[in-house]
Scaffold this motif. Structure first.
Motif, short mmCIF file in Angstrom:
data_model
loop_
_atom_site.label_atom_id
_atom_site.label_comp_id
_atom_site.label_asym_id
_atom_site.label_seq_id
_atom_site.Cartn_x
_atom_site.Cartn_y
_atom_site.Cartn_z
N LYS A 143 0.85 -1.20 0.00
CA LYS A 143 0.00 0.00 0.00
C LYS A 143 0.87 1.24 0.00
O LYS A 143 1.73 1.41 0.86
N ASP A 177 -3.65 4.73 -1.10
CA ASP A 177 -4.52 5.37 -0.12
C ASP A 177 -4.34 6.87 -0.25
O ASP A 177 -3.25 7.40 0.01
N ASN A 199 -6.41 9.08 1.31
CA ASN A 199 -6.94 9.74 2.52
C ASN A 199 -7.81 10.96 2.19
O ASN A 199 -7.73 11.99 2.88
N GLU A 204 -7.89 3.66 -1.81
CA GLU A 204 -8.65 3.95 -0.59
C GLU A 204 -8.97 5.42 -0.54
O GLU A 204 -8.08 6.27 -0.71
N ASP A 215 -12.76 4.14 3.35
CA ASP A 215 -12.17 4.05 4.69
C ASP A 215 -12.83 5.12 5.56
O ASP A 215 -13.89 4.89 6.16
N GLU A 216 -12.30 6.34 5.55
CA GLU A 216 -12.86 7.41 6.38
C GLU A 216 -14.36 7.58 6.16
O GLU A 216 -15.13 7.81 7.10
N LYS A 262 -11.90 -1.15 10.46
CA LYS A 262 -11.01 -0.96 11.61
C LYS A 262 -11.80 -1.27 12.87
O LYS A 262 -12.62 -0.44 13.31
MG LIG Z 1 -6.98 4.51 4.75
#
Ligand SMILES: [Mg+2]
Length: 333
Positions: free
Chosen positions: A136, A166, A168, A192, A216-217, A239
């Motif tokens: 990643k 990722d 973010n 991601e 994700d977020e 998570k």
């Molecule tokens: Mg992430």
């Protein structure tokens, strides 16, 4: 129930919503009844409640109000209860979750981070040599063209590794569209959180590309039901600490699979007790793809011994009864 404060130093400072942190602080949660069990609450600002809120929640919790607890506190208590219940049943946690066969290990991805091209290529090569099936890379902190050059160089150097990015939430819709158009030719498994967490519709739109979209977020901002309704992703990054417990994460993983979405289990750089629990969640999912569970190296010190060490790109699944075999915070004194 007792909650013992701990602090684990990070190998490198970590940027969070509350600024850079140099340690992961939390609580080992010990319960005596209905069965002795040990959990970990390791809050991370931006993802869970604060350390003070976590402490207050644990101090006032009496065990009967699990679902009123904020995520990290709930994770600590639910893991302690699950640990006790699994030990009571004479099973390692993943078997207690219902997996009906022994699982020795689960595949994990290596985290290469935001390193510049030459270092990124070197780290990916080392990861492939070490046996990691997936790597990643962080993107979004550099200009898009620079990031695409980095990814291209990595792909050229390692044609077979599964490549994950990722962002973010760093890209605009226009940047993401440009990025995905280029990434489609580079066999990138998924990006991601390409867009800000609020933009579920934008993520849904990116799914027309070959390159996958992982949430994700956005999953935590909107919740699993809204993410599902929006058809926002092919992959969910789960998570357990941010979701409120290994049980909640497993439930989300099963929900995801039912909807044709791939679950990837990862940590919030938790201590070894919570990381082991995340490994159990992954082990409970037959055929799980590489998970983000090789995060122990991001800590300079951890609970010892490591119940789920990473070897040859796989995290070993703990086989003792319960989560790690430890039943009390005193086991890590
Ligand atoms: Mg992430």
């Amino acid at each position: 129930m007792n909650a013992d404060y701990f602090s684990l130093p990070l190998a490198e400072p970590l940027a969070t919503a509350a600024g850079d942190i140099t340690e992961r602080e939390g609580f080992l949660v010990g319960i005596d009844a209905p069965a002795p069990g040990l959990g970990e609450a390791c809050p991370l600002p931006g993802w869970t409640e604060s350390l003070d809120e976590c402490r207050a929640a644990l101090e006032s919790a009496d065990g009967g109000e699990l679902d009123t607890l904020p995520p990290a506190a709930r994770h600590g208590v639910s893991l302690a209860l699950l640990d006790g219940a699994a030990r009571d049943a004479g099973l390692p946690l993943y078997r207690h979750f219902g997996r009906d066969e022994r699982v020795e290990s689960v595949p994990v991805n290596a985290t290469v981070g935001d390193a510049a091209t030459e270092t990124a290529v070197e780290r990916v090569r080392d990861s492939v040599d070490a046996g990691f099936p997936a790597v990643k890379l962080k993107v979004g902190a550099r200009p898009l063209g620079t990031d695409l050059d980095r990814v291209r160089a990595v792909r050229d150097a390692c044609p077979d590794v599964e490549l994950r990015l990722d962002a973010n939430g760093a890209w605009t819709r226009a940047e993401a569209a440009e990025a995905f158009a280029a990434l489609d030719a580079l066999d990138v498994a998924y990006v991601e959180q390409p867009l800000p967490a609020g933009d579920l519709a934008g993520h849904a739109d990116l799914r027309r590309h070959e390159t996958g979209v992982a949430l994700d977020e956005g999953l935590y901002e909107h919740g699993v039901d809204a993410a599902l309704d929006a058809g926002a992703a092919d992959t969910w990054i789960l998570k357990p600490m941010a979701m409120g417990g290994p049980d909640v994460a497993l439930e989300a993983a099963v929900l995801a699979r039912g909807a044709g979405i791939d679950p990837v289990v990862t940590t919030t750089i938790d201590g070894a007790v919570a990381r082991a629990a995340a490994v159990h969640v992954a082990a409970a999912l037959p055929g799980v793809r590489a998970c983000g569970l090789a995060t122990g190296d991001l800590l300079a010190a951890d609970f010892d011994p490591d119940p789920a060490p990473v070897e040859s790109g796989r995290a070993r699944v703990p086989q003792k009864e319960g989560n790690t075999g430890a039943t009390s915070p005193a086991d890590y004194a």
